[in-house]
Design a protein around this motif. Sequence first.
Motif, mmCIF file in Angstrom:
data_model
loop_
_atom_site.group_PDB
_atom_site.id
_atom_site.type_symbol
_atom_site.label_atom_id
_atom_site.label_comp_id
_atom_site.label_asym_id
_atom_site.label_seq_id
_atom_site.Cartn_x
_atom_site.Cartn_y
_atom_site.Cartn_z
ATOM 1 N N ALA A 1 0.911 -1.033 0.043
ATOM 2 C CA ALA A 1 0.096 0.028 0.076
ATOM 3 C C ALA A 1 0.738 1.349 0.004
ATOM 4 O O ALA A 1 1.888 1.207 0.861
ATOM 5 N N THR A 2 0.622 2.207 -1.051
ATOM 6 C CA THR A 2 1.450 3.678 -0.796
ATOM 7 C C THR A 2 0.404 4.606 -1.173
ATOM 8 O O THR A 2 -0.873 4.526 -1.472
ATOM 9 N N GLY A 3 0.875 5.639 -0.802
ATOM 10 C CA GLY A 3 0.097 6.968 -0.555
ATOM 11 C C GLY A 3 0.477 7.858 0.325
ATOM 12 O O GLY A 3 1.589 8.022 0.561
ATOM 13 N N THR A 4 -0.133 8.964 0.552
ATOM 14 C CA THR A 4 0.018 10.139 1.139
ATOM 15 C C THR A 4 -0.962 10.244 2.348
ATOM 16 O O THR A 4 -2.166 9.831 2.204
ATOM 17 N N VAL A 5 -0.544 11.004 3.329
ATOM 18 C CA VAL A 5 -1.373 11.286 4.468
ATOM 19 C C VAL A 5 -1.307 12.946 4.497
ATOM 20 O O VAL A 5 -0.232 13.435 4.606
ATOM 21 N N PRO A 6 -2.551 13.394 5.024
ATOM 22 C CA PRO A 6 -2.474 14.848 5.443
ATOM 23 C C PRO A 6 -1.713 15.034 6.703
ATOM 24 O O PRO A 6 -1.551 14.156 7.534
ATOM 25 N N THR A 7 -1.386 16.438 6.957
ATOM 26 C CA THR A 7 -0.503 16.529 8.105
ATOM 27 C C THR A 7 -1.102 16.198 9.512
ATOM 28 O O THR A 7 -0.459 15.641 10.333
ATOM 29 N N GLU A 8 -2.390 16.243 9.736
ATOM 30 C CA GLU A 8 -2.998 15.718 11.063
ATOM 31 C C GLU A 8 -2.921 14.063 11.239
ATOM 32 O O GLU A 8 -3.095 13.714 12.296
ATOM 33 N N TYR A 9 -2.464 13.521 10.023
ATOM 34 C CA TYR A 9 -2.108 12.107 10.187
ATOM 35 C C TYR A 9 -0.897 11.298 9.929
ATOM 36 O O TYR A 9 -0.711 10.496 10.080
ATOM 37 N N ASN A 10 0.128 12.302 10.041
ATOM 38 C CA ASN A 10 1.356 11.916 9.768
ATOM 39 C C ASN A 10 2.321 11.248 11.112
ATOM 40 O O ASN A 10 3.405 10.846 10.731
ATOM 41 N N ALA A 11 1.611 11.168 11.852
ATOM 42 C CA ALA A 11 2.083 10.449 13.175
ATOM 43 C C ALA A 11 2.177 8.911 13.045
ATOM 44 O O ALA A 11 3.084 8.252 13.607
ATOM 45 N N ARG A 12 1.355 8.310 12.056
ATOM 46 C CA ARG A 12 1.616 6.878 11.815
ATOM 47 C C ARG A 12 1.067 6.734 10.823
ATOM 48 O O ARG A 12 -0.199 7.254 10.200
ATOM 49 N N ALA A 13 1.198 5.408 9.813
ATOM 50 C CA ALA A 13 0.576 4.910 8.875
ATOM 51 C C ALA A 13 0.380 3.282 9.333
ATOM 52 O O ALA A 13 1.334 2.669 9.782
ATOM 53 N N ALA A 14 -0.569 2.755 8.760
ATOM 54 C CA ALA A 14 -0.893 1.239 9.033
ATOM 55 C C ALA A 14 -1.692 0.630 7.969
ATOM 56 O O ALA A 14 -2.509 1.417 7.162
ATOM 57 N N LEU A 15 -1.468 -0.665 7.773
ATOM 58 C CA LEU A 15 -2.086 -1.477 6.618
ATOM 59 C C LEU A 15 -2.664 -2.714 7.187
ATOM 60 O O LEU A 15 -1.722 -3.317 8.158
#
Length: 675
Positions: A562-576
């Motif tokens: 999974a690849t993509g971008t996150v807004p500033t509000e969500y850049n604390a973590r990414a999960a799949l």
Amino acid sequence: MSASFRLSLLARRVRALAGLSLLSACGGGGDETPVTPPPPPQPSGSFTLSVLAPLSVTAGQSGTATVVITRVNGFTGEVTVAAPSTPAGITASVTGSPTTLTGVSVTVSVASTVAAGSYAIPLRATATGLAEQSASIAVTVTAAQPAAFTMTVDPVEFELPAGNGWTANGIVSIVRNAGFTGAVNVSVTGLSGATGAVVATSPSSIAATETASNLTALTLEGAAPGVYTGTVRATATGFGEQTATVRVRVSAPSTGTVRWTFCNASRVPRFFAVRDGSGAWRHIVPAGPAAATTGNPTTFSFTPSQSTAGIAMVSLGEKTSASPLIQGFRWDVFYLTAQEVVEQAAAECVRWPDVTTRTATATVSGYQSFDAMVGSASRFALVNTGSTGTASTTLTASNLKAGSFDLFLTRSSFTGGVNTPIVPQGIILRRALDPASGTVLPALNFGTEGFAPTVSTVSYGNTNGESFFVAQNFLTTNGLNGLFNAVASYAQTARPWYGVPASRLQAGDLHQIVATTSTAAARRSVIAFADQVSTRMLDFGPVLPTPTVSAGAPAAPWLIRATGTVPTEYNARAALYLRETIADPRAFMITASRGYLGGAGTYDLAIPDLSSATGFTAFWNARRGAALRWTVTGGEGDPGSSEETFCIQVGICAVKAVSGAVYKSAQATGTVTVP
């Protein structure tokens, strides 16, 4: 000059030349007699060589023999075992030589051209200063027969500590040739326990409707470190035997500065691997029992040398079919900074304490008929109340943590309204209880002991007109996570926030709100903490940009990315999060922290390739042809795992509870199929 004088002079010259010779050879002078050095010390004791059992090998196949070294009278030195010559068409490969252990393995490969019959493979063993020992492997070669199937073993090598209840699982798979539908009998020779390791099949026969059987490996208490080798044999009536080598590596527990310790047996993974920075994945050998407890925990130790690390755990998962195979698995993968690894490891036993048998009961009264009653104690305690249709009921608490705990009980009325369906009316809060298990607590009476909650209003912004859930909780430093109420989804944006009055608060108490939109395909959540409830505004974050989720890399079709971008509000973590939609599903939870991602607004998350780690089984990967439901989460909160209801509905969320903290997250979901 007289003759006698000349002879005397000649004698002195001869002695002088002898002295020079001695000086040159020994580095000394004079005419002393040279001293012969003592011989080197000889090793004490001796050894003998023997073969555990004869071999039977089908032409074109191979088999493994265990060669036993019996040490006598304290001999502990190295022994070198070799197969100096073999019959034509037969080769012998010795594994583990030279060795200071009690045996080695010899793999015997027989060419398809070798005639059926009996053969002997001579062995020779040597050790410095001791007499050479010999033995021979008796090999019976049987004629090659038509192959009904091909067989593979996964993994080829297990790795376990000695004893302590540890087992490892693998699989024997067959591919049937055209027209063959019979049963296949599967067994393992050479690893029956006599050498310290066991591998067994279950079931012992692969039915006509099946294509695989389980392998289970275990080691005996006190088994010496080393590699133990056996042979997997698969036979079908009227067809040639198929064989494959399987090994068990007995290793000492891994060591390191990070100690990831488990106190709850249900949490201990079957497989634990670490990746230091961007290096290869490495299996970590556990210390302690397979069934961990608080008093006797299980620890996986390692030392990260880079600024980031990956942690991968594989555990048994859901079992939803009647298949004899062990095939429901769950992966938990973390990509963290080195400091976050230390923190996560230290938090394991706090977040997931051991299950207990401690219980307590009490009668409850002073409520209105058919009030909704919710009880809470320590984090994973179970608190149940009976029917409130009578004047009194019984509260039962189980799995109470060791030491003191806080008890929190609320009663709420059902108004029947759409916007405020459940309204807390009273609270009972008892702190620092520490009864013996089975104690009947003093009666709980809302009329005499209960108090009314304080109420403020929270206005929720950026709802986009969606309905949303709200769960409200009260937390204490004594491990309480008490639920006030959790209401169904509706759209009203201004909602009451219930809390414990300020006069009853103690240092460290917190109130928590979890609000989650109800659009499952694009869920958004906000989690907030405060010392006291107050009138305030909470905004949901933006919708998560649609990620790209794909499967089917040529070398690894099971790899889903999974690849993509996150807004500033969500850049604390990414999960799949991934979960197969078929029986006995594999599930994968993969998270990367902001520190690991470097604070960037982009992410690239994938099922890791753990094949470099000893003992990894490819059977744990997502299955070919399987459809998987995926959830990508940006930000901290519910990552879409099977624990999601704990966060959304009862407010137990994997975030740091800090006064004033606000955590936002958003999700996108879809389906992907492994080609």
